[in-house]
Design an enzyme around this catalytic site. Structure first.
Site, PDB file in Angstrom:
ATOM      1  N   SER A   1     -49.201 -56.488  21.224  1.00 50.30           N
ATOM      2  CA  SER A   1     -49.628 -56.330  19.832  1.00 50.30           C
ATOM      3  C   SER A   1     -50.912 -55.514  19.774  1.00 50.30           C
ATOM      4  O   SER A   1     -51.943 -55.918  20.336  1.00 50.30           O
ATOM      5  CB  SER A   1     -49.874 -57.695  19.196  1.00 50.30           C
ATOM      6  OG  SER A   1     -50.605 -57.525  17.994  1.00 50.30           O
TER       7      SER A   1
ATOM      8  N   HIS B   1     -45.771 -53.940  19.269  1.00 54.58           N
ATOM      9  CA  HIS B   1     -45.799 -54.827  18.107  1.00 54.58           C
ATOM     10  C   HIS B   1     -46.928 -54.393  17.179  1.00 54.58           C
ATOM     11  O   HIS B   1     -48.091 -54.318  17.587  1.00 54.58           O
ATOM     12  CB  HIS B   1     -45.995 -56.264  18.577  1.00 54.58           C
ATOM     13  CG  HIS B   1     -45.878 -57.292  17.504  1.00 54.58           C
ATOM     14  ND1 HIS B   1     -44.660 -57.725  17.011  1.00 54.58           N
ATOM     15  CD2 HIS B   1     -46.821 -57.969  16.803  1.00 54.58           C
ATOM     16  CE1 HIS B   1     -44.867 -58.640  16.067  1.00 54.58           C
ATOM     17  NE2 HIS B   1     -46.173 -58.805  15.917  1.00 54.58           N
TER      18      HIS B   1
ATOM     19  N   ASP C   1     -48.825 -55.121  13.696  1.00 54.21           N
ATOM     20  CA  ASP C   1     -49.069 -56.166  12.699  1.00 54.21           C
ATOM     21  C   ASP C   1     -49.622 -55.574  11.407  1.00 54.21           C
ATOM     22  O   ASP C   1     -50.780 -55.163  11.360  1.00 54.21           O
ATOM     23  CB  ASP C   1     -50.048 -57.200  13.270  1.00 54.21           C
ATOM     24  CG  ASP C   1     -49.403 -58.070  14.326  1.00 54.21           C
ATOM     25  OD1 ASP C   1     -48.387 -58.721  14.014  1.00 54.21           O
ATOM     26  OD2 ASP C   1     -49.908 -58.092  15.469  1.00 54.21           O
TER      27      ASP C   1
ATOM     28  N   MET D   1     -50.869 -56.139   7.772  1.00 52.85           N
ATOM     29  CA  MET D   1     -51.399 -57.234   6.938  1.00 52.85           C
ATOM     30  C   MET D   1     -52.064 -56.663   5.692  1.00 52.85           C
ATOM     31  O   MET D   1     -52.761 -55.653   5.770  1.00 52.85           O
ATOM     32  CB  MET D   1     -52.441 -58.025   7.728  1.00 52.85           C
ATOM     33  CG  MET D   1     -51.965 -58.528   9.072  1.00 52.85           C
ATOM     34  SD  MET D   1     -53.237 -59.567   9.834  1.00 52.85           S
ATOM     35  CE  MET D   1     -52.526 -59.811  11.465  1.00 52.85           C
TER      36      MET D   1
ATOM     37  N   HIS E   1     -44.275 -55.915  12.165  1.00 50.37           N
ATOM     38  CA  HIS E   1     -44.336 -57.286  11.636  1.00 50.37           C
ATOM     39  C   HIS E   1     -45.119 -57.233  10.329  1.00 50.37           C
ATOM     40  O   HIS E   1     -46.344 -57.129  10.334  1.00 50.37           O
ATOM     41  CB  HIS E   1     -45.015 -58.169  12.695  1.00 50.37           C
ATOM     42  CG  HIS E   1     -45.268 -59.573  12.268  1.00 50.37           C
ATOM     43  ND1 HIS E   1     -46.093 -60.419  12.968  1.00 50.37           N
ATOM     44  CD2 HIS E   1     -44.804 -60.301  11.217  1.00 50.37           C
ATOM     45  CE1 HIS E   1     -46.132 -61.598  12.383  1.00 50.37           C
ATOM     46  NE2 HIS E   1     -45.375 -61.549  11.307  1.00 50.37           N
TER      47      HIS E   1
ATOM     48  N   MET F   1     -46.842 -58.696   7.336  1.00 48.95           N
ATOM     49  CA  MET F   1     -47.432 -59.904   6.748  1.00 48.95           C
ATOM     50  C   MET F   1     -48.010 -59.488   5.406  1.00 48.95           C
ATOM     51  O   MET F   1     -49.227 -59.344   5.242  1.00 48.95           O
ATOM     52  CB  MET F   1     -48.502 -60.469   7.692  1.00 48.95           C
ATOM     53  CG  MET F   1     -47.914 -61.175   8.901  1.00 48.95           C
ATOM     54  SD  MET F   1     -49.048 -61.267  10.291  1.00 48.95           S
ATOM     55  CE  MET F   1     -48.726 -59.670  11.046  1.00 48.95           C
TER      56      MET F   1
ATOM     57  N   MET G   1     -42.827 -67.683  14.569  1.00 49.45           N
ATOM     58  CA  MET G   1     -44.285 -67.629  14.757  1.00 49.45           C
ATOM     59  C   MET G   1     -44.726 -68.867  15.539  1.00 49.45           C
ATOM     60  O   MET G   1     -44.367 -69.995  15.185  1.00 49.45           O
ATOM     61  CB  MET G   1     -45.012 -67.595  13.406  1.00 49.45           C
ATOM     62  CG  MET G   1     -44.854 -66.294  12.622  1.00 49.45           C
ATOM     63  SD  MET G   1     -45.366 -64.793  13.495  1.00 49.45           S
ATOM     64  CE  MET G   1     -47.105 -65.119  13.824  1.00 49.45           C
TER      65      MET G   1
ATOM     66  N   GLY H   1     -55.613 -64.083  18.978  1.00 49.47           N
ATOM     67  CA  GLY H   1     -56.462 -64.990  19.750  1.00 49.47           C
ATOM     68  C   GLY H   1     -56.414 -66.454  19.356  1.00 49.47           C
ATOM     69  O   GLY H   1     -57.285 -67.228  19.749  1.00 49.47           O
TER      70      GLY H   1
ATOM     71  N   ASP I   1     -44.383 -65.104  18.698  1.00 54.85           N
ATOM     72  CA  ASP I   1     -45.614 -64.351  18.419  1.00 54.85           C
ATOM     73  C   ASP I   1     -46.768 -65.303  18.167  1.00 54.85           C
ATOM     74  O   ASP I   1     -46.742 -66.073  17.202  1.00 54.85           O
ATOM     75  CB  ASP I   1     -45.364 -63.463  17.185  1.00 54.85           C
ATOM     76  CG  ASP I   1     -46.548 -62.585  16.815  1.00 54.85           C
ATOM     77  OD1 ASP I   1     -47.534 -62.535  17.570  1.00 54.85           O
ATOM     78  OD2 ASP I   1     -46.463 -61.937  15.750  1.00 54.85           O
TER      79      ASP I   1
ATOM     80  N   GLY J   1     -50.944 -60.256  22.308  1.00 52.25           N
ATOM     81  CA  GLY J   1     -52.053 -59.408  21.860  1.00 52.25           C
ATOM     82  C   GLY J   1     -53.256 -59.568  22.743  1.00 52.25           C
ATOM     83  O   GLY J   1     -53.510 -58.757  23.645  1.00 52.25           O
ATOM     84  N   SER J   2     -54.014 -60.644  22.520  1.00 53.22           N
ATOM     85  CA  SER J   2     -55.269 -60.824  23.262  1.00 53.22           C
ATOM     86  C   SER J   2     -55.029 -60.970  24.766  1.00 53.22           C
ATOM     87  O   SER J   2     -55.828 -60.489  25.561  1.00 53.22           O
ATOM     88  CB  SER J   2     -56.041 -62.031  22.713  1.00 53.22           C
ATOM     89  OG  SER J   2     -55.214 -63.163  22.653  1.00 53.22           O
TER      90      SER J   2
HETATM   91  C1  DX5 Z   1     -50.875 -62.819  14.338  1.00 52.70           C
HETATM   92  C2  DX5 Z   1     -50.072 -61.628  14.763  1.00 52.70           C
HETATM   93  C3  DX5 Z   1     -49.893 -61.514  16.219  1.00 52.70           C
HETATM   94  C4  DX5 Z   1     -51.161 -61.386  17.033  1.00 52.70           C
HETATM   95  C5  DX5 Z   1     -50.941 -62.205  18.248  1.00 52.70           C
HETATM   96  O1  DX5 Z   1     -50.735 -62.974  12.980  1.00 52.70           O
HETATM   97  O2  DX5 Z   1     -48.774 -61.676  14.178  1.00 52.70           O
HETATM   98  O3  DX5 Z   1     -48.975 -60.478  16.544  1.00 52.70           O
HETATM   99  O4  DX5 Z   1     -51.503 -60.083  17.400  1.00 52.70           O
HETATM  100  O5  DX5 Z   1     -52.123 -62.265  18.961  1.00 52.70           O
HETATM  101  P1  DX5 Z   1     -52.292 -63.199  20.219  1.00 52.70           P
HETATM  102  O6  DX5 Z   1     -51.272 -62.807  21.234  1.00 52.70           O
HETATM  103  O7  DX5 Z   1     -53.704 -62.922  20.650  1.00 52.70           O
HETATM  104  O8  DX5 Z   1     -52.098 -64.629  19.750  1.00 52.70           O
HETATM  105 ZN    ZN Z   2     -47.302 -60.235  14.881  1.00 54.32          ZN
END
Ligand code: DX5
Ligand code: ZN
Length: 216
Positions: A6, A31, A33, A35, A64, A66, A135, A143, A173, A195-196
């Site tokens: 991500s 991925h 995100d 938002m 994705h 949101m 999710m 994170g 995710d 992601g992190s």
């Molecule tokens: C959160 C996102 C994720 C996010 C995950 O709303 O949809 O894709 O980047 O991050 P980690 O892997 O750090 O939980």
């Molecule tokens: Zn995501």
């Protein structure tokens, strides 16, 4: 297990390089995100960033959304070069219409379920989708800690898919690391977003290799 790094946790000033690193490391998806500050309390980027990255990557772009009113953004994402477009069940009263619109745009359609939404809330639209995203955190931020109760949802979805002879990827995710990926792999997930765990490390390529090994 397919790995979907991500870019939410990537270096936004060096996105092109960060994408190239995970692509060379063997990630299958990127991925992205999206938002809007309404559906979730955070703002990121939209189709313009998808378009900019498309020139530099062959990865499957896994978008994705949101956002409220997701139907507004489908055409722009298609034109920008998206491959998969995910819509939260909680973001629209017309999930069937929005998913049909995504498919009609020759994109892969994904339904996304928040931790508080039961798997069976999506039962009617499962024959329509290419991917389901369970999710494993509440969406909005990278994170966060993995929510253990979501593992049973992955298993429930995998069992339902088998029982009904359906064909879709099961993506997870949030809070994915070398430990949690084992649990979701065991439960039947086929794509893991990270992601992190990938980008907040010195060697993202090594992190991807570790995830793949752990999920085996
Ligand atoms: C959160 C996102 C994720 C996010 C995950 O709303 O949809 O894709 O980047 O991050 P980690 O892997 O750090 O939980
Ligand atoms: Zn995501």
């Amino acid at each position: 297990m397919k790995i979907a790094p991500s870019i939410l946790s990537a270096d936004f000033a060096n996105l092109k390089d960060d994408v190239s690193v995970v692509e060379k490391a063997g990630a299958e998806y990127l991925h992205i995100d999206i938002m809007d500050g309404h559906f979730v309390d955070n703002l990121t980027f939209g189709a313009n960033v998808v378009k900019a990255l498309r020139k530099h990557s062959e990865l499957v772009f896994d978008c994705h959304m949101m956002v409220d009113e997701p139907e507004k953004y489908i055409t722009d994402l298609k034109n920008a070069g998206a491959d998969i477009v995910g819509v939260h069940l909680e973001a629209t009263p017309h999930i069937h219409r929005v998913l049909s619109q995504i498919k009609a745009s020759s994109l892969k359609a994904e339904v996304v379920l928040n931790p508080g939404t039961p798997v069976m809330a999506a039962a009617e639209i499962l024959p329509l989708v290419d991917q389901v995203l369970i999710m494993t955190v509440d969406p909005g931020f990278g994170g966060q800690a993995f929510i253990p109760e979501t593992v049973a949802k992955v298993a429930e979805l995998a069992a339902y898919k088998k029982e009904h002879g359906l064909d879709f990827e099961i993506e997870v995710d949030g809070g994915i690391n070398a430990e949690t990926i084992k649990e979701v792999a065991q439960a039947g997930a086929t794509v893991a977003v990270a992601g992190s765990y990938v980008f907040n490390a010195k060697d993202p390529a090594m992190q991807i290799a570790t995830l793949k090994e752990a999920a085996r």
